[in-house]
Design an enzyme around this catalytic site. Structure first.
Site, PDB file in Angstrom:
ATOM      1  N   CYS B  31     -14.595   2.373 -33.324  1.00 24.96           N
ATOM      2  CA  CYS B  31     -15.569   1.829 -34.286  1.00 24.96           C
ATOM      3  C   CYS B  31     -15.219   2.262 -35.705  1.00 24.96           C
ATOM      4  CB  CYS B  31     -16.961   2.279 -33.845  1.00 24.96           C
ATOM      5  SG  CYS B  31     -18.167   2.484 -35.136  1.00 24.96           S
ATOM      6  N   CYS B  34     -17.760   4.153 -37.795  1.00 24.20           N
ATOM      7  CA  CYS B  34     -17.964   5.522 -37.269  1.00 24.20           C
ATOM      8  C   CYS B  34     -16.947   6.468 -37.890  1.00 24.20           C
ATOM      9  CB  CYS B  34     -17.785   5.569 -35.760  1.00 24.20           C
ATOM     10  SG  CYS B  34     -18.998   4.605 -34.877  1.00 24.20           S
TER      11      CYS B  34
END
Lengths: 316, 107
Positions: B31, B34
């Site tokens: 991600c 993230c």
């Protein structure tokens, strides 16, 4: 950071903002980048395969390289959201959520924002099943049933990707055929667990704490059916959120910032670059090029203000 | 004190039974947003060293139990726990200042 006054403030840190920062800092303009995040839309791309000179690389990696490069030349970064821009004579006051800065020139490079569906339940279940980022959230729906809304490349991409990890994908598209690239359409049509609903829209997203179903309406027969699903991925394009600057610079009918070919807006001292402008193609490499142009034009503008006009960079 | 690695196994001990508030960053390798947040959370953990708060991160791929329990369907997600209960939950990449606000209100 104590410094409050800059030659240039760049708003947005996607490909255009970061490239502008590299170019401006190399011309020794004191440069501050204000952004909500570093990398912008490109961050969401798992692979960028068409950035010249790079093997397929994650958007995040590519953007991070640009940021490091800009910092190396002296550009400064703050993760703050801009709330207000005011023109004061020939300079600008910029108010963020936490602070206040002034700049002699501005580059607007804050890109586009994913478009909402605007149906009941969407806001309520945002991040509770409703997602705008397949690459961030897709893997959290392993083995589940998901819906993808849209008919362009990003919707087709999303449906194909999700079909590999979820058990069932419903692809909901308003039109009667896909707008996406032919090869993508073929790939989607081949997947056995993608069920396509043409001429259809989502009327409502339902759930309890998280998404459990969605109401799909056929806009020709006006028939509605409720389909159980755990997630709804919205891929219906992007909008230009330009309310912040609508009184400062001229916008086009799609609310994108009008620029001339040197990235100048209708307001002297304010420049714009990348996806937020009225250029036709929204691509990382194009945004980067536009960012470079904007920064060079800022340099020229500031030199002229000082009474030191500069010549083109290829002549004698 | 660097940030703590929270897992399904130590969740009870480190979070539920903690006498101090705990901020958890739910993240994953795949991600992008993230990854933007990881260094920010590391910085915060350093800045709040010595203060009565724990800052931790949890990999969502490795800890399906906790992820399921709190219905995390979007990452990064930040949950602030106090007295073993989630009192604030935010999804998406956030500026560092927002996270500071979140922590400060629990102190």
């Amino acid at each position: 950071m104590n410094k409050k006054e800059f030659d240039l403030i760049i708003i947005g840190a996607g490909a255009s903002g970061l490239t502008a920062a590299i170019y401006a800092a190399r011309r020794t303009l004191s440069t501050l980048v204000l952004a909500k995040d570093i990398g912008g839309q490109a961050n969401l791309a798992s692979h960028i395969e068409n950035y010249p000179g790079f093997d397929p690389t994650s958007g995040f990696e590519l953007m991070n390289k640009m940021k490091t490069q800009a910092e190396g030349f002296g550009a400064q970064f703050l993760l703050q959201e801009v709330k207000e821009i005011n023109k004061q004579g020939t300079s600008f006051q910029i108010v963020t959520t936490q602070s206040e800065f002034s700049a002699r020139a501005i580059i607007l490079a804050f890109g586009l924002t994913p478009r909402d569906l605007g149906v009941p339940g969407e806001q309520e279940f945002k991040n509770k099943g409703v997602s705008y980022c397949v690459n961030c959230d897709g893997p959290l729906f392993k083995g589940k049933t998901v819906m993808v809304v849209g008919g362009g490349n990003s919707a087709l991409d999303a449906a194909e990707y999700l079909s590999r990890i979820t058990s069932q994908v419903y692809l909901i598209h308003r039109g009667d055929s896909f707008r996406g690239e032919h090869c993508l359409v073929e790939r989607v049509e081949k997947m056995k667990n993608i069920k396509i609903f043409f001429n259809s829209e989502i009327a409502e997203i339902k759930g309890e704490n998280k998404v459990t179903s969605a109401l799909v309406k056929n806009n020709q027969t006006t028939q509605e059916q409720e389909l159980s699903c755990d997630g709804v991925f919205v891929e219906v394009g992007y909008v230009a959120k330009t309310d912040l600057i609508k009184d400062l610079v001229e916008l086009n009918e799609r609310r994108q910032i009008k620029i001339n070919r040197d990235c100048e807006t209708s307001c002297p001292g304010i420049f714009a670059a990348g996806d937020i402008t009225d250029i036709a193609y929204k691509q990382v490499v194009i945004a980067a090029g536009e960012g470079a142009k904007a920064a060079l034009q800022v340099y020229k503008h500031l030199q002229q203000e000082k009474g030191k006009p500069i010549k083109v960079d290829w002549g004698r | 004190m660097p940030e703590i690695k929270i897992t399904d196994q130590n969740f009870e001990e480190e979070v539920i039974k903690s006498s101090q508030p705990v901020l958890i960053d739910f993240w994953a390798e795949w991600c992008g947003p993230c990854k933007i947040m990881l260094p920010i959370v590391e910085d915060l953990a350093k800045e709040y060293e010595g203060k009565p708060v724990k800052i931790g991160k949890m990999n969502v791929d490795e800890n399906p139990q906790t992820v399921g329990q709190f219905g995390i369907l979007s990452i990064p997600t930040f949950i602030l726990f106090k007295d073993g209960k989630p009192i604030n939950q935010q999804a998406g990449a956030l500026p560092k200042e927002k996270l500071q606000e979140l922590i400060d209100q629990a102190l």
